[in-house]
Scaffold this motif. Structure first.
Motif, PDB file in Angstrom:
ATOM      1  N   GLU A 121       0.835  -1.205   0.000  1.00  0.00           N
ATOM      2  CA  GLU A 121       0.000   0.000   0.000  1.00  0.00           C
ATOM      3  C   GLU A 121       0.867   1.251   0.000  1.00  0.00           C
ATOM      4  N   VAL A 122       0.403   2.229  -0.742  1.00  0.00           N
ATOM      5  CA  VAL A 122       1.018   3.549  -0.713  1.00  0.00           C
ATOM      6  C   VAL A 122      -0.098   4.575  -0.825  1.00  0.00           C
ATOM      7  N   VAL A 123       0.011   5.666  -0.054  1.00  0.00           N
ATOM      8  CA  VAL A 123      -0.948   6.770  -0.088  1.00  0.00           C
ATOM      9  C   VAL A 123      -0.151   8.067  -0.043  1.00  0.00           C
ATOM     10  N   PHE A 124      -0.472   9.001  -0.919  1.00  0.00           N
ATOM     11  CA  PHE A 124       0.234  10.287  -0.940  1.00  0.00           C
ATOM     12  C   PHE A 124      -0.675  11.332  -1.561  1.00  0.00           C
ATOM     13  N   GLU A 125      -0.240  12.581  -1.525  1.00  0.00           N
ATOM     14  CA  GLU A 125      -1.036  13.676  -2.067  1.00  0.00           C
ATOM     15  C   GLU A 125      -0.344  14.306  -3.266  1.00  0.00           C
ATOM     16  N   VAL A 126      -1.165  14.802  -4.200  1.00  0.00           N
ATOM     17  CA  VAL A 126      -0.686  15.476  -5.402  1.00  0.00           C
ATOM     18  C   VAL A 126      -1.474  16.761  -5.580  1.00  0.00           C
ATOM     19  N   GLU A 127      -0.749  17.829  -5.879  1.00  0.00           N
ATOM     20  CA  GLU A 127      -1.407  19.088  -6.213  1.00  0.00           C
ATOM     21  C   GLU A 127      -1.186  19.366  -7.689  1.00  0.00           C
ATOM     22  N   ALA A 128      -2.278  19.615  -8.416  1.00  0.00           N
ATOM     23  CA  ALA A 128      -2.195  19.907  -9.851  1.00  0.00           C
ATOM     24  C   ALA A 128      -3.455  20.647 -10.284  1.00  0.00           C
ATOM     25  N   PHE A 129      -3.290  21.587 -11.190  1.00  0.00           N
ATOM     26  CA  PHE A 129      -4.412  22.376 -11.715  1.00  0.00           C
ATOM     27  C   PHE A 129      -5.213  23.035 -10.585  1.00  0.00           C
ATOM     28  N   GLY A 130      -4.508  23.434  -9.516  1.00  0.00           N
ATOM     29  CA  GLY A 130      -5.176  24.121  -8.427  1.00  0.00           C
ATOM     30  C   GLY A 130      -5.999  23.220  -7.523  1.00  0.00           C
ATOM     31  N   GLU A 131      -5.900  21.910  -7.671  1.00  0.00           N
ATOM     32  CA  GLU A 131      -6.642  20.972  -6.840  1.00  0.00           C
ATOM     33  C   GLU A 131      -5.671  20.068  -6.094  1.00  0.00           C
ATOM     34  N   LEU A 132      -6.143  19.554  -4.964  1.00  0.00           N
ATOM     35  CA  LEU A 132      -5.349  18.634  -4.157  1.00  0.00           C
ATOM     36  C   LEU A 132      -6.009  17.264  -4.208  1.00  0.00           C
TER      37      LEU A 132
END
Length: 642
Positions: A614-625
Motif C-alpha cells: 500500500e502507498v498513499v500520498f497527495e498530489v497538487e495539480a491544476f489548483g486541486e489537491l
C-alpha cells in the motif's frame, strides 16, 4: 538428411496440371495431340477471360511511373536509399546499400508491382517485357537444386533465395501481377511454361521444407502457397495444398497469438501483416469450399478487437519494438493506416463498432475507453475517442517469439490534445547501420528503469488493473535483472494527468536511472528543480520529479525514428537515484493546453518502503489537491479530491 529438391523442367509442366476441369477443354485437346505450346496458349486465353482488364487504363502516380521506367533500365530502389544500377547482367544477391532488407526486397519481387501498375495504366509492352525478362533471368539462376546457398555478404543467411518469407511473398507478388501481365503480348506460351514450372517449384519447396516455426514468416509463407493454388487451380494438387496450408496456418496463427488477440512479436506491423494474411487465407478457403475452423475465425476477430482498442488517435499503432509510424498531417481519416482494417472488420463480423472507430462515429463507439490486454502485457488509457484525447499506451510483455521486440518493459507513449508529446524511440533500421540499430534497441533509450545502463530482460507480471470514469490505474512488475525488479505504478488521475511510482526492488548497488524522452521540438530542462517540459505553441507536457526526492537529473542523448531509415534528434533525460536499490521514484506527467505549465507538486511519504503493498500520498495539480493510493493485496486503486 536434408531434403533434396529438383526443379521441374518447363516441358513437363503439363503433367502437373488437371486439364479435365471445365473451361480447359481447348488446353486438354491441344495437350492430347502433343501440342505443348498450344495447350499453354489455351491456358493463357483461359486466364485472360478469368481476369479481364478494365476497358480504360487506370491512373498511375508519377512516382510509380518513374520507378517502373527505372526498373526497365535495371535500376532498382528500395527504402530510404539512393537507387542502384544493376547493369545488363543482373546479380540478384548484390547488396548495393549495405542493408539485408534491400536484398530481401529484390528476392521478394517487390519490383514487379510498379511494373504491373505501369503496364495497367499505359498498356505499354516494355513494362511487361521487363517483367518477363527479369523473371526468366531470376528463375534460370535459382533452380531448386541450387539450394542451399549462402549469401556472400550475410554469411549466416543460408538458402536466402528460397527462404520461407522470400518464397511466400514472392509467390504472392507473382500471383498479383500475373492477372495483369497475362494480357500482354510478351506473355507468351513459352514464358508461361517457365513461370508455371517455377511456381510449382515454389509449392514443392514450401510443402517439403516449410519454416516450421511459430513466427510471422510462417504465415506469410503459407499465404504464398495458397495464392498459387488459388490463382492456378489447374494444378492437380490444389485441393490437398489448400487443406495442408490451412492446417499449418491455423496451428501457427493460434500459437503466435495470445488469448486476448495480440501477435506475440509485440511489434504491430507484424500483428497487422499476420492478420492480413490470415484474413486472405480465410477468404481463399471459403471461396473453394474448404471449411475454416471456428477457433481460426475467433482468433481473427480478437486480433481486430485489439486494433479497435489499442489504435492511436490517428489510427496507428504504438511504436513498440520494430514498429514504425508514418507522419500523416492530412487529417483525412481514410488515409490512416488502420482505417481500412477497421472497416474490413466491421463488414466481416457485421459489427458497427469497428467502422465507428474508423470514422469516429461517437454514437456507436464503446463506452469503455481504457483496456488491459493482460496476457500480452499491453495497456491503453484514454479519456475519450477523438483527436483531442489523452492517450497513454504501455508495454510490459513476456519474451517475444522473435527479435522484433526490444528490452524495454515498462515503456510507454503519450499523446494529448492533438499532439504526440512522448514518443517511443523507434527501431530506425534493420541492416544498413548496425550501431544505430543497436542504439535504438537499448533499454536506456526507452521510458523505463535501468541499472548501470544495462539492458533489461523480459520477465513481467501484472499486479493490478483498475478502470473507472475518474481513474485508470495499472501496476506491473518486471524482473529486469537477476537481483533487481522494476515495479511501475501508473495513475491516470481524473483522466487529466499521470502520476508514476517506479520502485527498484532488490538489494543491489549501482546507478538506478529512470529515463524519459520528449517529442522532437524545443524543450526546457530545469536540472536543478528536476523538471522538463516541451515548448510547443498549442499543447505541452510537464514532467516533474517529486519534491524531496533523492534524485539528480541530467540530459541524455535522444533520437526519434518514425519510419525506416529516418530519425531526428530530440530531448531525452534521466533521473538518477543517489543510492542503490531498494529505491523509489515518484514522477508527475501533466499534459496541458497552451504554453503556461500548471503548478504541480507531490511528495512520497517518508514512511513508504519500496515493495510495500500500500502507498498513499497527495498530489497538487491544476489548483486541486488529490489523495492518490493503491493497495495490491486488496486489488484497489483510488484518487479523491481533498
Amino acid at each position: 538428411m536434408p531434403v533434396q529438391l529438383k526443379s521441374v523442367p518447363p516441358e513437363l509442366i503439363l503433367d502437373k496440371l488437371d486439364l479435365g476441369q471445365p473451361s480447359l477443354e481447348a488446353a486438354k485437346s491441344a495437350a492430347e495431340i502433343g501440342n505443348h505450346l498450344g495447350a499453354l496458349e489455351a491456358l493463357i486465353a483461359h486466364h485472360r477471360a478469368l481476369h479481364p482488364l478494365p476497358d480504360e487504363p487506370e491512373l498511375v502516380s508519377t512516382n510509380t511511373m518513374e520507378t517502373a521506367k527505372h526498373i526497365v533500365n535495371h535500376v532498382f530502389q528500395w527504402g530510404p536509399y539512393e537507387a542502384a544500377d544493376y547493369g545488363d547482367e543482373i546479380q540478384w544477391d548484390w547488396d548495393p546499400r549495405g542493408d539485408i532488407e534491400w536484398v530481401a526486397a529484390i528476392y521478394r519481387f517487390y519490383w514487379a508491382i510498379p511494373l504491373m501498375q505501369a503496364f495497367q495504366g499505359t498498356r505499354d509492352e516494355k513494362y511487361a517485357r521487363t517483367f518477363v525478362e527479369l523473371t526468366v533471368d531470376w528463375i534460370s539462376k535459382h533452380p531448386l537444386e541450387s539450394r542451399p546457398q549462402v549469401h556472400p555478404v550475410y554469411t549466416s543467411w543460408k538458402d536466402f533465395p528460397w527462404l520461407d518469407i522470400q518464397t511466400g511473398i514472392r509467390a504472392t507478388n507473382i500471383c498479383q501481377v500475373f492477372r495483369v501481365f497475362v494480357h500482354a503480348a510478351s506473355f507468351t506460351p513459352e514464358f508461361f511454361g517457365v513461370l508455371l514450372a517455377s511456381l510449382y517449384d515454389h509449392q514443392v519447396k514450401t510443402e517439403f521444407i516449410p519454416m516450421n516455426q511459430v513466427h510471422n514468416k510462417a504465415v506469410f509463407e503459407q499465404r504464398g502457397f495458397i495464392n498459387i493454388a488459388y490463382t492456378f487451380s489447374e494444378f492437380k494438387e490444389c485441393r490437398r495444398w489448400f487443406e495442408l496450408a490451412l492446417e499449418r496456418t491455423r496451428k501457427n496463427l493460434l500459437a503466435q497469438t495470445t488469448s486476448d488477440g495480440v501477435q506475440r512479436e509485440w511489434s504491430f506491423g507484424y500483428h497487422l501483416g499476420v492478420l492480413r494474411d490470415a484474413v486472405e487465407i480465410k477468404g481463399r478457403m471459403e471461396s473453394v469450399g474448404v471449411e475454416v475452423p471456428d477457433d481460426y475465425v475467433d482468433c481473427i476477430r480478437k486480433m481486430y478487437e485489439f486494433i479497435l482498442n489499442i489504435a492511436t488517435p490517428e489510427l496507428g499503432f504504438p511504436m513498440f519494438g520494430d514498429c514504425s509510424r508514418g507522419i500523416d498531417i492530412s487529417g483525412d481519416r481514410t488515409t490512416y493506416s488502420l482505417y481500412q482494417p477497421l472497416v474490413e472488420a466491421s463488414d466481416m463480423f457485421d459489427d458497427p463498432r469497428f467502422k465507428a472507430r474508423a470514422d469516429l462515429d461517437r454514437d456507436n463507439l464503446p463506452a469503455q475507453k481504457s483496456y488491459a490486454f493482460s496476457e500480452a502485457g499491453m495497456y491503453v488509457m484514454r479519456d475519450n475517442w477523438g483527436p483531442e484525447q489523452i492517450y497513454f499506451a504501455l508495454h510490459c510483455s513476456p519474451k517475444a517469439i522473435s527479435s522484433h521486440d526490444q528490452p524495454d518493459n515498462g515503456t510507454f507513449e503519450l499523446y494529448a490534445y492533438g499532439r504526440w508529446l512522448m514518443n517511443d524511440t523507434g527501431f530506425y533500421t534493420y541492416g544498413h547501420d548496425p550501431e544505430g540499430r543497436a542504439w535504438h534497441r537499448r533499454s536506456a533509450v526507452h521510458q523505463t528503469l535501468t541499472l548501470d545502463g544495462e539492458d533489461t530482460v523480459d520477465s513481467p507480471k501484472e499486479l493490478l488493473w483498475h478502470s473507472s470514469p475518474q481513474l485508470d490505474a495499472l501496476v506491473v512488475e518486471n524482473q529486469s535483472y537477476e537481483r533487481l525488479a522494476h515495479r511501475r505504478s501508473v495513475w491516470f488521475v481524473d483522466k487529466r494527468f499521470f502520476v508514476i511510482l517506479d520502485e527498484a526492488l532488490g538489494d543491489v548497488e549501482g546507478n538506478l536511472d529512470l529515463h524519459f524522452q520528449l517529442a522532437v521540438g524545443d524543450t526546457a530542462l530545469d536540472l536543478d528543480n528536476r523538471q522538463a517540459r516541451t515548448l510547443f505553441d498549442d499543447t505541452n507536457i510537464l514532467i516533474r520529479s517529486a519534491d524531496g526526492s533523492q534524485v539528480e537529473m541530467a540530459e541524455e542523448e535522444g533520437w526519434f525514428a518514425w519510419s525506416y531509415g529516418e530519425r531526428k534528434r530530440r530531448t531525452a533525460f534521466r533521473f538518477r537515484h543517489q543510492s542503490g536499490a531498494p529505491a523509489a521514484f515518484l514522477t508527475l506527467m501533466i499534459p496541458y493546453r497552451g504554453t503556461e505549465p500548471p503548478e504541480a507538486l507531490t511528495t512520497l511519504p517518508e514512511s513508504f518502503v519500496s515493495g510495500d503493498d500500500e502507498v498513499v500520498f497527495e498530489v497538487e495539480a491544476f489548483g486541486e489537491l488529490w489523495e492518490i493510493g493503491r493497495n495490491l493485496a486488496g486489488q484497489k486503486a483510488w484518487c479523491s479530491s481533498v
